[in-house]
Design a protein around this motif. Sequence first.
Motif: not given
Length: 332
Positions: A5-6, A11-12
Amino acid sequence: MTSPHAFQMRSRPRRTRRSEALRAMVRETTLGTGDLIWPIFVREGENIEEPVESMPGVLRYSVDRAVAAAEGAAALGIPAICIFPYTDPSLKTPACEEAWNPGNIANRAIRAIKAAVPDLAIMTDIALDPYNSNGHDGIVRDGRVVNDETVVALVRMALAQAEAGADILGPSDMMDGRIGAIRDALEAGGWQDVAIMSYSAKYASAYYGPFRDAVGAAGALKGDKKTYQMDPGNSDEAMRMIARDLEEGADMVMVKPGQPYLDVCHRVKSEFGVPTFAYQVSGEYAMIEAAARNGWIDGEKVMLESLAAFKRAGCDGVLTYFAPRVARLLSA
């Protein structure tokens, strides 16, 4: 091993929330001491600091104690105070003559504070309710608040305050035409540098109750103020009132009450781009303070959050009874 899922997590937004330093770097709205105007109440007497029962923590000051309070505010970096009088009932009349008496309690306080703290800006209130035996912001004739006769009285009141040394006049009465009349009188009288912060969008609100206790107008008021203060349902009307007052010579405008009308504050700043202020009124203050004293909320955090909301809505500053406490927190 790369997470399957990287690719979804480039966007974090939490990255910039993980420490106070990072949060401060990206904070969109900030609250500073320079955003504060402190309303204070003055009364007759000497060495008096009298609690206002419906506003826990708020005091009525005799002039000598008001001077000391103003000195303390200036030391905290608060740029302005706003003076409201508690008038002896014996001085209240239907014609409100005490309102423009050069020696009334408000004008004496202006002179004393300006002499002691000349760099502190002094704002005043222009409305007849503290001096009116009817408790209204205007002169009452046959049960009606009359507009034009009231404006004449407000002009006299404004000139007396300007002569006493006020820096900012705050017409809070909501009579039609009063800004133009006051501005013309100031220009003609040589008070061109005195600013006007007009209560341009002042609503007929239920949030004012504790203030009326503080100035001694609650018991005198007969009826309500809906014929001159605005209907709480109206926003477009507020824009018309702002436009009118600016055209008549207001330098700054105010929305009152504050937090229930943040949408109006935002519209004013967005549509006019002028210095815009809000009044965190007595009812707003009393609700926060009462809840805090009962342990229902964290008073300091709610106080700061409520004031940040004004700035986020577009206000350039806020009149708030919390001003000294906020200033101490901001400087800690």
